[in-house]
Write an enzyme that holds these catalytic residues in place. Sequence first.
Site, short mmCIF file in Angstrom:
data_model
loop_
_atom_site.label_atom_id
_atom_site.label_comp_id
_atom_site.label_asym_id
_atom_site.label_seq_id
_atom_site.Cartn_x
_atom_site.Cartn_y
_atom_site.Cartn_z
N THR A 55 -91.55 -39.94 -56.24
CA THR A 55 -90.70 -40.91 -55.54
C THR A 55 -89.81 -40.21 -54.53
O THR A 55 -89.64 -40.66 -53.39
CB THR A 55 -89.85 -41.71 -56.54
N CYS A 56 -89.27 -39.08 -54.92
CA CYS A 56 -88.38 -38.31 -54.05
C CYS A 56 -89.10 -37.82 -52.80
O CYS A 56 -88.56 -37.89 -51.69
CB CYS A 56 -87.82 -37.11 -54.81
N SER A 57 -90.31 -37.33 -52.97
CA SER A 57 -91.06 -36.75 -51.87
C SER A 57 -91.76 -37.79 -51.00
O SER A 57 -92.01 -37.55 -49.82
CB SER A 57 -92.12 -35.78 -52.41
#
Length: 183
Positions: A55-57
Amino acid sequence: MIAGAKLPAVTFHTRVRDESVGGPNPFRWQDMTTADYFAGKRVILFSLPGAFTPTCSTYQLPGFEDNFEKFQEMGIDEIYCMSVNDSFVMNKWAEAQGIKNVKVIPDGSGEFTRRAGMLVRKDNLGFGLRSWRYAAVVNDGTVEAWFEEPGLCDNHGEDPYGESSPENVMKYLENKGAAVAAE
């Protein structure tokens, strides 16, 4: 944290590029404080469970990076991405993501995250202690607006995402700008 709260005063151990070091790895240690990052600026800070995670990337970091100029037009000086990862990991992640505008802050020991009340266990994923996902608009070291994902707890079975999204922060800034213009 809540609007009006002061950010925790901590020292972050960072690695910065310095060509005078020479060799194949021209980096040196540089301690940076909360004041170094936040004093005298209006910034967005967002934190996430870990560098290189899906999700972060895929969404959060690229969304803030891609909208950097729009955020600047709304009065934001800097955008910082923090994670309970060391400086080596944060720098490599920023490099792998092609990040040019968002600056990464390594909270390697989790001290800032702990003092902000956002340190959670992620043992169910093999992560250990990490940050709960959140974002904030910070003005001169004081929280102006806080965007925390619901369900803050240890070993959460999911990774909620939405409240701390760049789109949600932008909506706040747009509304804030409209309210100021109306005054």
